[in-house]
Scaffold this motif. Structure first.
Motif: not given
Length: 348
Positions: A173, A274-275, A195, A278-279, A177, A259, A271-272
């Motif tokens: 991850r 919104q992801s 994305v 969030l990240i 990221d 993901s 990934l969306s």
């Protein structure tokens, strides 16, 4: 399924049987006339009203002409107006009353956007737009004066904050990221653009990386543009971060950012939007920054702010961000340089 009904005159023959019509291009909703002569707008997909291949072909291009988010916004605006008790066609007096009522619940910017949606509902059916009436515009001005507040802007993720974040990352991850944050920052990408990238959109060159952006918010026609991402001069190199992520995840084609499970397994799922937010929020929180102040847009605004602080010219920044005009870009630059040659600082 719910539907909104509204009175109509002189258009019933055109809109009968819920068929696709040239007057219903923005909403892409089936329209039918009930026994009382009222038009009903049903909330179903546009494909459900295609009667033959010609209809399907026309509808496909009509759908492509308007972004999904825009179409959904127009539909939501119309639904809210009908739920309040409005009718189409509406008089300016009724629409002004709607604005006054909704101003107690929503920000002026929301009300203004709904005026656009309701206006489109009128013009798509061949009626004059009541939102352009002087009465409605006067009420909107009063709404802004009484209830207006500054638009909330996401805090820019600055270089000096990005570097400590990168030091905290580990595992699969962390690799993802790191690549996502650095590429989003360096290329000044919107979260949907980030994305939406596939491996096929990347071109590694001797100078670094070329990102072939096929489509964006300001390029709905798909003209595309290239974004140059040079090799970094520090350990925080976006080109190496992307390359390391692809190698570790075994990604050779398809979605670039995917993901990752807690165990480190990389899925094929993209990934969306919104992801990204969030990240960003999760990682700024790690170094003690308030995550509520940051969003996916913080990467894009961070690059603009840092570049402006370093004296990069507006044209070169615009080349990276793809802004169509310098007006929006100038706002970021002003915020970045508010203390530079400040009048009070020069006097006191």
């Amino acid at each position: 399924m719910s539907s909104g009904s509204y009175a109509v005159s002189g258009a019933t023959q055109l809109l009968n049987f819920g068929s696709f019509t040239s007057g219903n291009t923005q909403f892409s909703l089936p329209i039918r006339v009930d026994a009382l002569g009222r038009v009903e707008v049903a909330e179903v997909a546009v494909q459900s009203i295609a009667r033959n291949e010609d209809d399907q072909a026309v509808m496909r291009y009509v759908e492509a002409a308007t972004a999904n988010a825009t179409r959904k916004a127009y539909q939501g605006d119309l639904r809210d107006f009908l739920a309040w008790g409005g009718l189409i066609p509406s008089t300016p007096e009724v629409l002004a009353a709607y604005v006054a009522a909704r101003s107690q619940l929503h920000a002026p910017a929301t009300i203004l956007r709904r005026m656009i949606g309701i206006g489109r509902a009128h013009t798509s059916l061949g009626f004059p737009d009541p939102a352009k009436a002087d009465l409605v515009r006067t009420v909107l001005r009063g709404c802004r004066r009484l209830h207006g507040k500054p638009q909330r802007q996401a805090a820019p993720l600055l270089r000096q904050d990005l570097f400590p974040i990168l030091e905290q990352m580990s595992g699969m991850r962390g690799l993802r990221d790191r690549a996502l944050l650095l590429l989003g920052f360096a290329a000044a990408l919107r979260r949907s653009e980030l994305v939406g990238l596939d491996v096929e959109h990347l071109e590694f060159v001797p100078e670094g990386l070329l990102v072939h952006l096929l489509r964006s918010k300001t390029d709905q026609s798909g003209c595309g543009r290239k974004i140059a991402v040079p090799f970094g001069r520090t350990a925080a190199c976006p080109v190496k971060a992307v390359s390391n992520w692809m190698a570790a995840a075994g990604i050779g084609c398809g979605p670039l950012f995917r993901s990752v499970s807690k165990a480190g397994a990389v899925s094929a799922r993209r990934l969306s939007d919104q992801s990204v937010a969030l990240i960003v929020k999760r990682n700024v929180n790690v170094i003690g920054l308030p995550k509520v102040a940051y969003s996916g847009h913080s990467l894009r605004s961070g690059l603009v702010t840092c570049a402006a602080q370093l004296g990069v010219g507006l044209m070169k920044i615009q080349e990276q961000t793809g802004h169509r005009s310098l007006n929006m870009l100038s706002r970021y630059v002003r915020d970045a340089n508010v203390f530079e040659n400040n009048a009070a600082g020069c006097v006191l």
